[in-house]
Scaffold this motif. Structure first.
Motif, short mmCIF file in Angstrom:
data_model
loop_
_atom_site.label_atom_id
_atom_site.label_comp_id
_atom_site.label_asym_id
_atom_site.label_seq_id
_atom_site.Cartn_x
_atom_site.Cartn_y
_atom_site.Cartn_z
N VAL A 124 18.57 79.39 7.06
CA VAL A 124 19.91 78.83 6.99
C VAL A 124 20.22 78.69 5.51
CG1 VAL A 124 21.37 76.81 7.40
CG2 VAL A 124 19.82 77.63 9.19
N SER A 125 21.15 79.48 5.03
CA SER A 125 21.46 79.52 3.61
C SER A 125 22.75 78.76 3.32
CB SER A 125 21.58 80.97 3.15
OG SER A 125 21.68 81.04 1.74
N ARG A 126 23.08 78.64 2.05
CA ARG A 126 24.31 77.97 1.58
C ARG A 126 24.40 76.55 2.14
NH1 ARG A 126 28.85 82.73 1.59
NH2 ARG A 126 29.85 81.26 0.16
N THR A 127 23.27 75.84 2.14
CA THR A 127 23.23 74.50 2.72
C THR A 127 24.11 73.52 1.95
OG1 THR A 127 21.24 74.03 1.40
CG2 THR A 127 20.92 74.82 3.67
N ASP A 128 24.44 73.84 0.70
CA ASP A 128 25.30 72.95 -0.07
C ASP A 128 26.73 72.90 0.49
OD1 ASP A 128 25.40 75.68 -0.86
OD2 ASP A 128 26.55 75.12 -2.64
N GLU A 129 27.08 73.90 1.32
CA GLU A 129 28.42 73.95 1.88
C GLU A 129 28.49 73.29 3.26
OE1 GLU A 129 29.77 77.96 1.88
OE2 GLU A 129 29.24 78.31 -0.23
N LEU A 130 27.35 72.83 3.77
CA LEU A 130 27.30 72.19 5.09
C LEU A 130 27.18 70.68 4.92
CD1 LEU A 130 24.84 74.70 6.80
CD2 LEU A 130 27.33 74.64 6.98
N ALA A 131 27.94 69.95 5.73
CA ALA A 131 28.05 68.49 5.56
C ALA A 131 26.70 67.79 5.61
CB ALA A 131 29.00 67.93 6.64
N ASP A 132 25.85 68.20 6.49
CA ASP A 132 24.54 67.53 6.65
C ASP A 132 23.42 68.32 6.00
OD1 ASP A 132 24.53 69.68 8.33
OD2 ASP A 132 23.76 68.61 10.07
N GLY A 133 23.78 69.23 5.08
CA GLY A 133 22.75 70.03 4.41
C GLY A 133 22.14 71.08 5.31
N GLY A 134 22.79 71.38 6.43
CA GLY A 134 22.31 72.44 7.32
C GLY A 134 21.37 71.96 8.41
N CYS A 135 21.14 70.64 8.49
CA CYS A 135 20.16 70.14 9.46
C CYS A 135 20.57 70.41 10.91
CB CYS A 135 19.94 68.64 9.25
SG CYS A 135 19.15 68.25 7.67
N ALA A 136 21.85 70.20 11.24
CA ALA A 136 22.31 70.41 12.61
C ALA A 136 22.20 71.89 12.99
CB ALA A 136 23.76 69.92 12.76
N LEU A 137 22.58 72.76 12.06
CA LEU A 137 22.49 74.20 12.34
C LEU A 137 21.03 74.62 12.48
CD1 LEU A 137 23.68 76.98 12.70
CD2 LEU A 137 23.88 77.19 10.21
N ALA A 138 20.17 74.08 11.63
CA ALA A 138 18.74 74.42 11.70
C ALA A 138 18.16 73.99 13.04
CB ALA A 138 17.99 73.75 10.55
N GLU A 139 18.59 72.83 13.53
CA GLU A 139 18.10 72.34 14.83
C GLU A 139 18.56 73.27 15.95
OE1 GLU A 139 18.44 68.33 17.64
OE2 GLU A 139 18.98 68.26 15.50
N ALA A 140 19.81 73.73 15.86
CA ALA A 140 20.34 74.64 16.89
C ALA A 140 19.63 75.99 16.85
CB ALA A 140 21.84 74.83 16.68
N VAL A 141 19.35 76.47 15.65
CA VAL A 141 18.64 77.74 15.51
C VAL A 141 17.24 77.63 16.10
CG1 VAL A 141 17.62 79.36 13.86
CG2 VAL A 141 19.95 78.51 13.49
N ALA A 142 16.55 76.54 15.79
CA ALA A 142 15.19 76.34 16.30
C ALA A 142 15.18 76.32 17.82
CB ALA A 142 14.62 75.04 15.74
N LYS A 143 16.19 75.69 18.41
CA LYS A 143 16.27 75.62 19.88
C LYS A 143 16.54 76.99 20.48
CE LYS A 143 18.65 73.18 23.63
NZ LYS A 143 19.69 72.15 23.96
N ALA A 144 17.45 77.77 19.85
CA ALA A 144 17.84 79.07 20.41
C ALA A 144 16.81 80.15 20.13
CB ALA A 144 19.20 79.49 19.84
N ALA A 145 16.19 80.10 18.96
CA ALA A 145 15.29 81.18 18.54
C ALA A 145 13.82 80.85 18.77
CB ALA A 145 15.52 81.51 17.06
N GLY A 146 13.53 79.58 19.04
CA GLY A 146 12.14 79.20 19.29
C GLY A 146 11.32 79.03 18.04
N SER A 147 11.98 78.99 16.88
CA SER A 147 11.27 78.83 15.61
C SER A 147 12.20 78.16 14.61
CB SER A 147 10.81 80.18 15.08
OG SER A 147 10.14 80.05 13.83
N ALA A 148 11.69 77.22 13.85
CA ALA A 148 12.52 76.49 12.90
C ALA A 148 12.78 77.36 11.66
CB ALA A 148 11.83 75.20 12.49
N PRO A 149 14.04 77.39 11.21
CA PRO A 149 14.37 78.18 10.03
C PRO A 149 14.09 77.41 8.74
CG PRO A 149 16.36 77.17 10.87
CD PRO A 149 15.24 76.76 11.81
N LEU A 150 14.00 78.12 7.65
CA LEU A 150 13.94 77.50 6.33
C LEU A 150 15.36 77.19 5.87
CD1 LEU A 150 11.36 79.76 4.41
CD2 LEU A 150 10.96 77.52 5.45
N LEU A 151 15.52 76.09 5.15
CA LEU A 151 16.81 75.72 4.59
C LEU A 151 16.86 76.14 3.13
CD1 LEU A 151 17.15 72.13 6.13
CD2 LEU A 151 18.36 74.19 6.82
#
Length: 401
Positions: A124-151
């Motif tokens: 999950v890139s460009r975390t500076d542009e996401l309100a929570d630093g990309g945490c919500a998107l990272a959680e969704a990716v981990a759930k959908a892809a079965g692996s936690a992404p790097l921020l």
């Protein structure tokens, strides 16, 4: 190219994949520490894949590939996506960037890389542009892809060092390049290289397989002796003992084989590269089946190089002439070059590939897998020529094949 250069085909290929404006170009600039790729807020800035050769600490020589967004639109967009798909087939490690909660396309690409057995690092890139630093998107990716992404935030290089460490951990187990000459020679052995200097090796130059093989022999501690085809007899006569190995250009097999001392092994640059770049066991089976083709068979010849056709070109002239003389004048032969390899080869009875010195091994093995899945035999120039000349069982293959 100097003897010390690492060629493009021998570098670890790291591809960056994601939607337009997902931050791929910014990330590759952060990873390389250079302005390699153009960064813009305009979607679709990256068109054809951008290749950048680098040394990455802890990994070694790599080739970064910055690709066009796989959500590109329109006719030109579709062409760009095709280039991205092509780059994916030569990628050793894929960096897959997620940029939103609609991740259907990303998951399709993740499944593709899994089928290709390509290691994937989720980001999950460009975390500076996401309100929570990309945490919500990272959680969704981990759930959908079965692996936690790097921020990551490429702008201030946050997370880049973690990514470098993950790249080291993700190195494919089989990435370590096999030896070109394998077990055919060892330190102290005398090896004669027969290197025709014809139109395909312009004056003042050696072709890449010759350069790479010669360098390996020197690194092994072998004694390497070079000559042209017309000087082989004289060269052998001047030796006090037969060489352990003769490596020749495949198209010179017919002239070299009768001169070979009985105790000397014989192979060719193309045969060596069948193992170095591809699957020599598969290519050997293909060469054996080549002789069973009929005069109405259809053959695809695939060259890695995209040079202008030359007089007496091996792939476009000499090999087709030999095939027709041995299998029938009505043999149908199609020729492709570079990365113009059809996705459907089921219309062919045989695929004959060049030594592929310009490609990385991952890309060649991708073509091998494609032919195997479509049940089309595949071989390479050297093994095909040896089979057609009736000396396939006399040619030495590396590593016990």
């Amino acid at each position: 190219m100097s003897l010390n250069d690492t060629t493009r085909g021998n570098r670890l290929h790291i591809g960056l994949f994601g939607r337009r404006n997902a931050g791929k170009s910014s990330l590759i600039n952060a990873l390389t520490g250079q302005h390699v790729a153009t960064v813009s807020e305009v979607p679709g800035t990256t068109t054809d894949p951008v290749y950048k050769a680098m040394e990455l600490h802890g990994v070694g020589p790599v080739m970064f590939i910055d690709t066009a967004g796989f959500d590109d639109e329109g006719l030109l967009g579709r062409l760009r996506v095709e280039k991205t798909e092509q780059a994916a087939r030569e990628t050793d490690i894929a960096l897959l960037l997620f940029s939103g909660l609609d991740m259907a396309e990303e998951l399709k690409w993740l499944a593709f890389f899994h089928r290709q057995k390509t290691p994937v690092i989720l980001l999950v890139s460009r975390t500076d542009e996401l309100a929570d630093g990309g945490c919500a998107l990272a959680e969704a990716v981990a759930k959908a892809a079965g692996s936690a992404p790097l921020l990551l935030n490429a702008a201030d290089r946050q997370g880049v060092e973690k990514l470098r460490q993950e790249l080291i951990r993700s190195l494919p187990e089989d990435f370590e390049q096999p030896s070109i000459t394998g077990d055919l020679c060892a330190a102290g052995d005398l090896v004669v290289l027969v290197m025709p200097q014809d139109i395909q090796a312009p004056k003042g130059r050696l072709i890449l397989p010759q350069v790479q093989t010669l360098r390996e022999l020197l690194d092994k501690g072998c004694q390497a002796l070079c000559c042209t085809t017309d000087r082989l007899a004289d060269t052998l006569a001047k030796l006090t003992e037969p060489p352990k190995l003769i490596i020749t250009d495949s198209q010179a097999f017919r002239k070299v084989y009768p001169l070979k001392p009985s105790q000397t092994l014989l192979t060719s640059f193309s045969v060596l590269f069948a193992a170095f770049k591809g699957d020599i066991a598969c290519f050997l089976q293909g060469a054996e089946r080549l002789l069973k083709l009929q005069s109405d068979s259809r053959i695809l010849i695939a060259e890695a190089c995209t040079h202008k056709p030359l007089q007496e070109d091996i792939g476009r002239v000499k090999l087709p002439r030999l095939l027709r003389s041995q299998l029938g004048a009505d043999l149908a032969i199609d020729i492709v070059s570079g990365k113009d390899f059809p996705l459907d080869v089921t219309g062919y009875d045989m695929v004959i590939h060049c030594g592929a010195c310009m490609f990385n091994r991952k890309y060649v093995l991708n073509r091998v897998q494609q032919c195997q899945e479509q049940q089309v035999p595949m071989t390479n120039y050297g093994l095909a020529i040896a089979a057609l000349l009736g000396i396939l069982d006399k040619v030495s293959l590396p590593n016990g094949h």
